[in-house]
Scaffold this motif. Structure first.
Motif, PDB file in Angstrom:
ATOM      1  N   GLY A   1     -11.419  24.537  -7.549  1.00 49.61           N
ATOM      2  CA  GLY A   1     -10.638  23.455  -8.345  1.00 49.61           C
ATOM      3  C   GLY A   1     -11.633  22.331  -8.230  1.00 49.61           C
TER       4      GLY A   1
ATOM      5  N   ILE B   1      -7.588  19.968 -10.292  1.00 43.56           N
ATOM      6  CA  ILE B   1      -7.961  20.519  -8.827  1.00 43.56           C
ATOM      7  C   ILE B   1      -6.755  21.229  -8.382  1.00 43.56           C
ATOM      8  N   LEU B   2      -5.664  20.581  -8.366  1.00 37.54           N
ATOM      9  CA  LEU B   2      -4.537  21.347  -8.005  1.00 37.54           C
ATOM     10  C   LEU B   2      -4.366  22.625  -8.616  1.00 37.54           C
TER      11      LEU B   2
ATOM     12  N   PHE C   1     -13.434  16.015  -2.836  1.00 38.51           N
ATOM     13  CA  PHE C   1     -12.577  17.124  -2.727  1.00 38.51           C
ATOM     14  C   PHE C   1     -13.663  18.278  -2.294  1.00 38.51           C
TER      15      PHE C   1
ATOM     16  N   PRO D   1      -6.597  15.216 -10.643  1.00 35.09           N
ATOM     17  CA  PRO D   1      -5.847  15.681  -9.602  1.00 35.09           C
ATOM     18  C   PRO D   1      -5.349  17.039  -9.875  1.00 35.09           C
ATOM     19  N   LEU D   2      -4.616  16.814 -11.217  1.00 36.39           N
ATOM     20  CA  LEU D   2      -3.844  18.097 -11.752  1.00 36.39           C
ATOM     21  C   LEU D   2      -4.662  19.268 -11.750  1.00 36.39           C
TER      22      LEU D   2
ATOM     23  N   LEU E   1      -6.878  25.055  -7.471  1.00 33.77           N
ATOM     24  CA  LEU E   1      -6.521  25.500  -6.009  1.00 33.77           C
ATOM     25  C   LEU E   1      -5.531  26.493  -5.868  1.00 33.77           C
ATOM     26  N   TRP E   2      -4.226  26.228  -6.882  1.00 28.60           N
ATOM     27  CA  TRP E   2      -3.064  27.145  -6.689  1.00 28.60           C
ATOM     28  C   TRP E   2      -3.649  28.692  -7.565  1.00 28.60           C
TER      29      TRP E   2
ATOM     30  N   THR F   1      -3.579  19.648 -18.683  1.00 27.19           N
ATOM     31  CA  THR F   1      -3.484  18.618 -17.594  1.00 27.19           C
ATOM     32  C   THR F   1      -4.211  17.467 -18.536  1.00 27.19           C
TER      33      THR F   1
ATOM     34  N   MET G   1      -9.888  25.653  -2.928  1.00 26.21           N
ATOM     35  CA  MET G   1     -10.337  24.109  -2.907  1.00 26.21           C
ATOM     36  C   MET G   1     -11.749  23.915  -3.614  1.00 26.21           C
TER      37      MET G   1
END
Length: 412
Positions: free
Chosen positions: A129, A107-108, A174, A104-105, A111-112, A332, A126
């Protein structure tokens, strides 16, 4: 020169090389992926009739999706059959950390960075990521566990192998979310309830359940259906491909995640009948198929490089690729393992060697076939650059680092 005959010659050389090259480069920093990408780039640059297989994933996303899908599937069944460690929440705690925290980190972070640095829309960022989050089961052979019953399941190899087995299915929700966000730009609102119930809960839990049930049924058929089991005594490695296709077909027909189901089924077959030597036969055949498909994928990747797949790569895209491979995954990964009972060197090895690869191409092609994404050509360039950097960086360092860790572990 006839293009078809040239393709046959190239396929024969690729098959020979897939079997021969790994032994030649065993004590060399060069690896089969690096050599095959370079060979593909060379072949597709020659002024000769080229194979009929197209090497441009932007123009041929459906062909790309199907080829990469098969490569990942065969790799997943092999990964499941090779893990000797008995399944358990405590024994697999490193895996849950990588899946529940690191992925999840990652992917975030994708995304960021996709929005803040590359200027992508939410849907495209999205997708970026999501496709780069999974550790690849195809190209990570140097950091995976050994053949069934052969040991080699130190914390580093076990964590990276089990992570690669699970997260190729768990990244799918996702990807579907990115597709939903892309469709929302055309006026279709995102149905968050449907995404949670169908794409997250049903497809994940259903895929795992199908993997358990069908895997157990196939285990009974292979090993316990007769007093003298015919299949397990036959030495037919082709059974590994049958397992892959049957489980994947059932899972996809039930609209669940087939990648997850195939890995879980292979794991169930290995764990429920863990003393049979037939697992070695199945693993050998799976690895042979995997090498064949990997060689084809890498040749086409080299061809895509020669055909200009990186033409849309900007300076910012190159910086993103470097940061993702050298900073995002190691950071991560390290955060996900904080508090785990690991030596610092093992923790950093697990964090660093999360290889990006063929699975990323599959997810990207899959999403492109289901929705329109702005900046799709640039997105392909960025993802290909990340995978190429991963092949180079991890390929040149993994064998030496794993050897060093093994020597330190043996001295201890």
């Amino acid at each position: 020169m006839d293009a078809y005959e040239f393709a046959l010659l190239l396929a024969g050389l690729a098959l020979l090389g897939a079997a021969w090259v790994p032994h030649l480069v065993k004590r060399n920093p060069l690896t089969l992926p690096i050599l095959y990408v370079a060979l593909g780039a060379l072949v597709y640059s020659l002024p000769l009739p080229l194979p009929l297989v197209p090497a441009n994933p932007v123009r041929f996303p459906l062909i790309t999706e199907r080829l990469t899908e098969l490569a990942v599937l065969v790799a997943l069944v092999g990964v499941g059959l090779r893990i000797d460690t008995r399944f358990g929440w405590k024994r697999w705690s490193l895996t849950w950390r990588l899946l529940g925290i690191t992925m999840p980190l990652t992917i975030l972070a994708g995304l960021w960075l996709g929005q803040a640095w590359l200027g992508y829309s939410v849907a495209t960022a999205m997708l970026l990521g999501a496709v780069l989050a999974p550790t690849d089961p195809v190209l990570a052979g140097d950091v995976q566990v050994h053949a069934p019953g052969q040991g080699g399941e130190d914390p580093v190899r076990f964590a990276l192998t089990s992570e690669a087995g699970f997260n190729d299915g768990l990244a799918f929700p996702f990807v579907w979310l990115a597709v939903a966000l892309a469709l929302a730009t055309d006026g279709t609102p995102v149905d968050w309830t449907s995404w949670i119930i169908i794409d997250v809960l049903w497809r994940v839990l259903g895929g795992a359940a199908i993997g358990i049930l069908v895997g157990y049924a196939l285990m009974l058929l292979i090993f316990r259906s007769e007093r003298e089991p015919t299949l397990s005594k036959s030495g037919e490695g082709l059974t590994a491909l049958a397992i892959t296709l049957i489980v994947y077909g059932v899972a996809e027909l039930c609209h669940t995640y087939g990648f997850l189901a195939v890995f879980v089924a292979a794991l169930v077959i290995r764990q429920k009948e863990d003393t049979s030597e037939f697992h070695g036969v199945l693993d050998t055949f799976a690895q042979q198929c995997e090498k064949l498909l990997m060689a084809l994928m890498l040749l086409l990747l080299g061809g895509a490089l020669a055909s200009g797949i990186l033409s849309e790569l900007s300076g910012k895209g190159l910086v993103f690729a470097l940061v993702f491979v050298l900073v995002v995954r190691p950071l991560t990964g390290w955060l996900g393992l904080v508090g785990a009972k690991l030596s610092p060197r093992d923790r950093w090895a697990i964090a660093v060697f999360g290889v990006r690869g063929i699975g990323s191409f599959y997810y990207l092609a899959f999403a492109m076939n289901h929705a329109y994404f702005r900046d799709s050509r640039e997105l392909w360039s960025v993802v290909v650059m990340v995978v190429v950097l991963s092949i180079l960086f991890h390929g040149l360092t993994a064998s030496a680092v794993m050897g060093w860790l093994d020597r330190r572990r043996n001295r201890s």
